[in-house]
Design a protein around this motif. Sequence first.
Motif, PDB file in Angstrom:
ATOM      1  N   VAL A  28       0.830  -1.156  -0.079  1.00 45.56           N
ATOM      2  CA  VAL A  28      -0.007   0.119   0.015  1.00 45.56           C
ATOM      3  C   VAL A  28       1.045   1.146  -0.044  1.00 45.56           C
ATOM      4  CG1 VAL A  28      -1.647   1.231   1.396  1.00 45.56           C
ATOM      5  CG2 VAL A  28      -1.890  -1.115   1.087  1.00 45.56           C
ATOM      6  N   VAL A  29       1.655   1.231   0.769  1.00 43.50           N
ATOM      7  CA  VAL A  29       2.718   2.411   0.825  1.00 43.50           C
ATOM      8  C   VAL A  29       3.435   2.703  -0.421  1.00 43.50           C
ATOM      9  CG1 VAL A  29       4.824   3.510   1.984  1.00 43.50           C
ATOM     10  CG2 VAL A  29       3.066   2.294   3.403  1.00 43.50           C
ATOM     11  N   VAL A  79       2.420   1.773  -3.607  1.00 39.34           N
ATOM     12  CA  VAL A  79       1.460   2.271  -4.346  1.00 39.34           C
ATOM     13  C   VAL A  79       1.502   3.527  -4.327  1.00 39.34           C
ATOM     14  CG1 VAL A  79      -0.775   1.857  -5.176  1.00 39.34           C
ATOM     15  CG2 VAL A  79       0.357  -0.100  -4.933  1.00 39.34           C
ATOM     16  N   LEU A  80       0.906   4.172  -3.040  1.00 35.16           N
ATOM     17  CA  LEU A  80       0.981   5.623  -2.759  1.00 35.16           C
ATOM     18  C   LEU A  80       1.932   6.342  -3.425  1.00 35.16           C
ATOM     19  CD1 LEU A  80      -0.833   7.977  -1.658  1.00 35.16           C
ATOM     20  CD2 LEU A  80       0.708   7.649   0.425  1.00 35.16           C
ATOM     21  N   ILE A 135       2.360   6.467  -7.188  1.00 32.42           N
ATOM     22  CA  ILE A 135       1.394   7.448  -7.897  1.00 32.42           C
ATOM     23  C   ILE A 135       1.702   8.678  -7.737  1.00 32.42           C
ATOM     24  CG2 ILE A 135      -0.955   8.353  -7.827  1.00 32.42           C
ATOM     25  CD1 ILE A 135      -1.863   5.273  -7.166  1.00 32.42           C
ATOM     26  N   VAL A 136       1.946   9.234  -6.515  1.00 34.04           N
ATOM     27  CA  VAL A 136       2.288  10.676  -6.240  1.00 34.04           C
ATOM     28  C   VAL A 136       3.628  10.983  -6.775  1.00 34.04           C
ATOM     29  CG1 VAL A 136       2.970  12.205  -4.363  1.00 34.04           C
ATOM     30  CG2 VAL A 136       1.061  10.655  -3.934  1.00 34.04           C
ATOM     31  N   HIS A 156       4.947   9.587  -9.326  1.00 32.69           N
ATOM     32  CA  HIS A 156       4.705   9.769 -10.957  1.00 32.69           C
ATOM     33  C   HIS A 156       4.077  10.943 -11.385  1.00 32.69           C
ATOM     34  CE1 HIS A 156       3.987   8.283 -15.009  1.00 32.69           C
ATOM     35  NE2 HIS A 156       2.694   8.791 -14.850  1.00 32.69           N
ATOM     36  N   ARG A 173       6.319  14.401 -13.121  1.00 33.95           N
ATOM     37  CA  ARG A 173       5.867  14.722 -14.314  1.00 33.95           C
ATOM     38  C   ARG A 173       5.000  16.208 -14.594  1.00 33.95           C
ATOM     39  NH1 ARG A 173       3.291  10.591 -18.642  1.00 33.95           N
ATOM     40  NH2 ARG A 173       3.279  12.718 -19.833  1.00 33.95           N
ATOM     41  N   ASP A 178      -1.276  15.952 -21.896  1.00 35.00           N
ATOM     42  CA  ASP A 178      -0.948  15.161 -20.871  1.00 35.00           C
ATOM     43  C   ASP A 178      -0.182  16.020 -19.849  1.00 35.00           C
ATOM     44  OD1 ASP A 178      -2.087  12.946 -21.488  1.00 35.00           O
ATOM     45  OD2 ASP A 178      -0.469  12.023 -21.748  1.00 35.00           O
ATOM     46  N   ALA A 189      -1.906  18.396 -17.742  1.00 29.45           N
ATOM     47  CA  ALA A 189      -2.926  17.660 -16.883  1.00 29.45           C
ATOM     48  C   ALA A 189      -2.050  17.188 -15.595  1.00 29.45           C
ATOM     49  CB  ALA A 189      -3.260  16.289 -17.577  1.00 29.45           C
ATOM     50  N   PHE A 190      -0.618  16.785 -16.004  1.00 27.17           N
ATOM     51  CA  PHE A 190      -0.049  16.363 -14.805  1.00 27.17           C
ATOM     52  C   PHE A 190       0.093  17.662 -13.915  1.00 27.17           C
ATOM     53  CE2 PHE A 190       0.949  12.262 -17.184  1.00 27.17           C
ATOM     54  CZ  PHE A 190       0.575  11.421 -16.112  1.00 27.17           C
ATOM     55  N   ALA A 231      -2.468  18.529 -12.170  1.00 28.57           N
ATOM     56  CA  ALA A 231      -2.812  17.421 -10.927  1.00 28.57           C
ATOM     57  C   ALA A 231      -1.858  17.781  -9.811  1.00 28.57           C
ATOM     58  CB  ALA A 231      -2.624  16.084 -11.584  1.00 28.57           C
ATOM     59  N   LEU A 283      -3.415  20.288  -7.881  1.00 28.41           N
ATOM     60  CA  LEU A 283      -4.416  19.875  -7.209  1.00 28.41           C
ATOM     61  C   LEU A 283      -4.250  19.173  -5.892  1.00 28.41           C
ATOM     62  CD1 LEU A 283      -7.552  19.680  -6.875  1.00 28.41           C
ATOM     63  CD2 LEU A 283      -7.422  17.760  -8.701  1.00 28.41           C
ATOM     64  N   LEU A 284      -3.188  18.137  -5.998  1.00 29.63           N
ATOM     65  CA  LEU A 284      -2.628  17.621  -4.856  1.00 29.63           C
ATOM     66  C   LEU A 284      -2.169  18.472  -3.751  1.00 29.63           C
ATOM     67  CD1 LEU A 284      -0.592  14.418  -6.322  1.00 29.63           C
ATOM     68  CD2 LEU A 284      -2.977  14.427  -5.412  1.00 29.63           C
ATOM     69  N   VAL A 323      -5.102  20.277  -1.998  1.00 24.04           N
ATOM     70  CA  VAL A 323      -5.650  19.325  -1.122  1.00 24.04           C
ATOM     71  C   VAL A 323      -4.868  19.035   0.267  1.00 24.04           C
ATOM     72  CG1 VAL A 323      -6.509  17.037  -0.613  1.00 24.04           C
ATOM     73  CG2 VAL A 323      -7.055  18.115  -3.059  1.00 24.04           C
ATOM     74  N   LEU A 365      -5.957   9.656 -14.129  1.00 20.83           N
ATOM     75  CA  LEU A 365      -4.624  10.120 -15.180  1.00 20.83           C
ATOM     76  C   LEU A 365      -3.626   9.115 -14.967  1.00 20.83           C
ATOM     77  CD1 LEU A 365      -3.704  12.468 -16.613  1.00 20.83           C
ATOM     78  CD2 LEU A 365      -2.927  13.577 -14.742  1.00 20.83           C
ATOM     79  N   TRP A 366      -3.232   8.815 -13.612  1.00 20.20           N
ATOM     80  CA  TRP A 366      -2.056   7.714 -13.480  1.00 20.20           C
ATOM     81  C   TRP A 366      -2.424   6.468 -14.056  1.00 20.20           C
ATOM     82  CZ3 TRP A 366      -2.631   2.895 -10.765  1.00 20.20           C
ATOM     83  CH2 TRP A 366      -1.394   2.308 -10.620  1.00 20.20           C
TER      84      TRP A 366
END
Lengths: 277, 303
Positions: free
Chosen positions: A21-22, A24-25, A28-29, A31, A35, A244, A247-248, A251, A254-255, A258, B139-140
């Motif tokens: 889980v760690v 994967v998080l 994603i973050v 990546h 970018r 793309d 978009a990144f 994102a 946005l991250l 938040v 997106l990912w």
Amino acid sequence: MTRNFRPFANDFLVRAAVAAVVLVLAAIVLHVVTRGAALVTWEFLTTAPRSAGRAGGIAPVLVSTVAVTAVALAAALPLAVGAAVFLVEAVRPEATAARLTRGCLSVLAAVPSIVFGLAGNMIFCDWLGFGFSILAGGLTLALMILPIAACVAETTLRMHGEDRRAGYALGLPQRRIVWSIMLPAAAPGIFAGLGLGFGRAVAESAALIFTSGYVVRMPDSVFDSGRTLAVHILDLAMNVPGGDGNAFATATVLLASVAAVVALFTALDGKRGRDFI
Amino acid sequence: MTSFPSIISRRRRIRWHGTPNALKDAVFVVVLWASGVLAIGAMAGVLIVLAIGSAPALSQAGLAAFVLGADWYPTAGEFGLVAMVAATLAVSAGALLVAGPLGILCAVYIRYYAGDLAGAAFRVVLMTLAAIPSVVYGLWGMTVLVPHIAAWQPPGTSLLAGVVVLSIMVLPTVAVLAEAGLRQLPSSLYLGSLALGCARHAAIKRIVLPSAKGPVAAACMLGLARALGETMAVLMVVGNAVAMPDSPFASVRTLPANIALEMAYAIDVHRSALFVSGLVLMAMVGLLLAMRWYWGGPDDPQF
């Protein structure tokens, strides 16, 4: 052999799940940020998009996002606080009215966001005549964050039962107790609930595409359509070939927003972090 | 002695003391109850609007055309939702198959394995996963996951991609709620089994988890409800062709995605048919909520 191996295997399973889980998080973050981060410049934040968002920045999108979430929080605050005070002050916890209200709030919390979009489209855009507008989108989101904000507010109000009883012992009228004792005491929790609501609102896209719409111009008023960050990412990823990169970048913004706002509100709430689910 | 009260009463008559207290109290009570009614009204309003929106299509085609029809050509009067309902269930069930066990393991870790610091840190990880907007997951998925699947089994946008993305999104819900369920157990259960000589893993597997069956199942139900309603992340990776999900690599379309894709241009009966999609989705979520209440999970009102 198996007897000695089994505890090791079971413990390993638990730790492997956690590690996965760690990882994967982190994947994603990392990546998204690797970018996007390089493209986030002051210019990106302060200029309008060009060529359908492939080039240029996100200034009008940022303004719309702030406007939609501000409308949502402003509308949700009185509704949520009202519902919470109702549950604490007007009815006994086990009364039918209380159970009905709490049941309705928990069902509302489970309603898929796309269904809020449908309902908001019909109520605010059609019936009330707001059309695709920041106001319609914000009010739809207010319905969506009402249950979470009300729940956090109720929990916090109940933590101050002693102050409440002290107020009654002094013979104060109920309205004074609520207004002058309980609401000030519960204010940090109420704002923490709004922070969670903000996290929901700013992440939302499904409830907004046909309530606040996706016009990318700078909005002049809350009656204009406005595209939020999440909707902008969706549009760039789905409908704009070559979008793309931006978009990144969007994102990443946005991250970051938040994370910043949720951290701020959690800090306001004191040491105990709340479940952000 | 008699003059003292009379002075006060005379001043009362002369000076304006603002709104009478009785009126203020009455207004306060009205506002209080209005807030409660408003909360109930919000829920009822959403359902009623959904029903009103669905009425034209339901009265024209009938419910049977929606729940039994296989083909979705809404502009030609074919309103079959079967393929999309099947796809929604397949993606969500797949996600729960992955996220359910993982989430329960994560809950066990926080409760019985981690120290205070590690547990708190891992909770932050879960909260962060829950806070990431669904478009970011989408997106990912589009840029990392789909190309990987495409290299193996083209075209890549598929049921499998939807399951992977969705299981990551549902995991924090299951984990946090299951952990709340474990926390509700009396600690004597776990400590008692340790005192009787159980190993930690055996105590958890044989004593703790069976006792927490209800709350853990309820956590999974809510995770599933979340999965059913998730729109954008799924829409971005599953390809959106209306077809029965006959292989993990098939392109499918879920009910929420159907609404999001077509609402922009739908008019008249077509628009109403999308409200029926929403109604069917809501019915599925409602069923799960009922199951959750039946099993009685942690009364986490954030849901």
